[in-house]
Design an enzyme around this catalytic site. Structure first.
Site, mmCIF file in Angstrom:
data_model
loop_
_atom_site.group_PDB
_atom_site.id
_atom_site.type_symbol
_atom_site.label_atom_id
_atom_site.label_comp_id
_atom_site.label_asym_id
_atom_site.label_seq_id
_atom_site.Cartn_x
_atom_site.Cartn_y
_atom_site.Cartn_z
ATOM 1 N N ASP A 1 17.978 52.780 34.485
ATOM 2 C CA ASP A 1 18.456 51.771 33.543
ATOM 3 C C ASP A 1 19.853 52.176 33.071
ATOM 4 O O ASP A 1 20.008 53.202 32.405
ATOM 5 C CB ASP A 1 17.466 51.723 32.373
ATOM 6 C CG ASP A 1 17.919 50.780 31.276
ATOM 7 O OD1 ASP A 1 19.022 50.221 31.379
ATOM 8 O OD2 ASP A 1 17.145 50.621 30.321
ATOM 9 N N ARG B 1 20.445 45.399 36.013
ATOM 10 C CA ARG B 1 20.050 45.737 37.374
ATOM 11 C C ARG B 1 19.602 44.541 38.204
ATOM 12 O O ARG B 1 20.102 44.325 39.321
ATOM 13 C CB ARG B 1 18.917 46.787 37.350
ATOM 14 C CG ARG B 1 19.356 48.136 36.835
ATOM 15 C CD ARG B 1 18.167 49.013 36.496
ATOM 16 N NE ARG B 1 17.414 48.498 35.351
ATOM 17 C CZ ARG B 1 16.293 49.006 34.876
ATOM 18 N NH1 ARG B 1 15.759 50.061 35.467
ATOM 19 N NH2 ARG B 1 15.702 48.493 33.817
ATOM 20 N N SER B 2 18.653 43.754 37.717
ATOM 21 C CA SER B 2 18.124 42.670 38.579
ATOM 22 C C SER B 2 19.153 41.576 38.872
ATOM 23 O O SER B 2 19.114 40.991 39.962
ATOM 24 C CB SER B 2 16.806 42.096 38.045
ATOM 25 O OG SER B 2 16.937 41.531 36.771
ATOM 26 N N CYS C 1 13.703 43.451 36.284
ATOM 27 C CA CYS C 1 14.019 44.659 35.515
ATOM 28 C C CYS C 1 13.592 44.412 34.070
ATOM 29 O O CYS C 1 12.802 43.501 33.798
ATOM 30 C CB CYS C 1 15.495 45.053 35.643
ATOM 31 S SG CYS C 1 16.677 43.855 34.978
HETATM 32 P P1 4NP Z 1 18.287 45.957 32.700
HETATM 33 O O1 4NP Z 1 18.964 46.868 31.565
HETATM 34 O O2 4NP Z 1 16.789 46.096 32.518
HETATM 35 O O3 4NP Z 1 18.761 46.574 33.956
HETATM 36 O O4 4NP Z 1 18.787 44.552 32.468
HETATM 37 C C1 4NP Z 1 18.699 46.737 30.208
HETATM 38 C C2 4NP Z 1 19.320 45.763 29.483
HETATM 39 C C3 4NP Z 1 19.096 45.667 28.120
HETATM 40 C C4 4NP Z 1 18.241 46.556 27.498
HETATM 41 C C5 4NP Z 1 17.595 47.530 28.233
HETATM 42 C C6 4NP Z 1 17.810 47.613 29.604
HETATM 43 N N1 4NP Z 1 18.042 46.480 26.106
HETATM 44 O O5 4NP Z 1 17.429 47.408 25.531
HETATM 45 O O6 4NP Z 1 18.481 45.492 25.467
#
Ligand code: 4NP
Length: 149
Positions: A118, A13-14, A7
Site C-alpha cells: 500500500d 493501486r487498483s 485494493c
Molecule cells: P489503495 O491505497 O488501497 O492502493 O487505493 C490506499 C488509499 C487510501 C487509503 C489507504 C490505502 N486510506 O487510508 O485512505
C-alpha cells in the site's frame, strides 16, 4: 472474460492495475472487460491519488478520469476473477462472501506471490514508481497467460 481489480481505497493501486490492463486490452484487441474498486468506501467518486496519476502518465497511461467506487457483494457478483493487491483485501472479500476460487492475488502473476504494498503513506514518487512496475509486470503476465494457474 471479466476481471475486477481490488485494493483498499481504489485510488492508488487498483486504478493503476485497471489503467495498465485497459491499455493492454486496447492495444492487443483482447476480449476482456476490466474495472477496479476498493473494499472501503473512503474515496467514493474521487479521482485517483495524484501520485498514481503522475506515475501512470509518465508511462503513457491516463487514469485521471477513473473514479473511486466500493465493491458490493450484491452488485459485483458477475466477475470471473477478483484480482486483489494484498492478503488483507483477500480477507475482506472472503468476509463479504465472495467465492474463494475467484480471488487471486496480483502477485501470483509475479515472481514470488508478494503483496503489492500500500503506497498511500509514501512520501515521494519513488515508491509509486516501484509499485507501478510491480503491477505492470504482474498485469502483463496475467493477461498473457489468460489466468491459467
Ligand atoms: P489503495 O491505497 O488501497 O492502493 O487505493 C490506499 C488509499 C487510501 C487509503 C489507504 C490505502 N486510506 O487510508 O485512505
Amino acid at each position: 472474460m471479466k476481471i475486477l481489480f481490488v485494493c483498499l481505497g481504489n485510488i492508488c493501486r487498483s486504478p493503476l492495475a485497471e489503467g495498465i490492463a485497459r491499455d493492454l486490452v486496447a492495444k492487443n484487441k483482447l476480449d476482456i472487460i476490466v474495472d477496479s474498486c476498493g473494499t472501503s468506501g473512503w474515496h467514493i467518486d474521487e479521482a485517483p491519488d495524484r501520485r498514481s496519476i503522475v506515475v501512470a502518465k509518465n508511462h503513457g497511461i491516463d487514469i485521471s478520469d477513473l473514479r473511486g467506487r466500493q465493491i458490493s457483494p450484491y452488485v459485483d457478483l458477475e466477475w470471473d476473477y477478483y484480482i486483489v493487491m494484498d492478503e488483507s483485501n483477500k480477507r475482506d472479500l472472503l468476509n463479504m462472501g465472495f467465492d474463494e476460487n475467484k480471488i487471486i492475488k496480483l502477485g501470483h502473476f509475479g515472481a514470488d506471490n508478494r503483496d503489492v504494498p500500500d503506497p498511500y503513506t509514501y512520501r515521494d514518487l519513488e515508491g509509486f514508481e516501484r509499485v507501478f512496475n510491480m503491477i505492470e509486470t504482474c498485469v502483463k503476465n496475467l493477461l498473457s497467460n489468460k489466468l491459467k494457474k
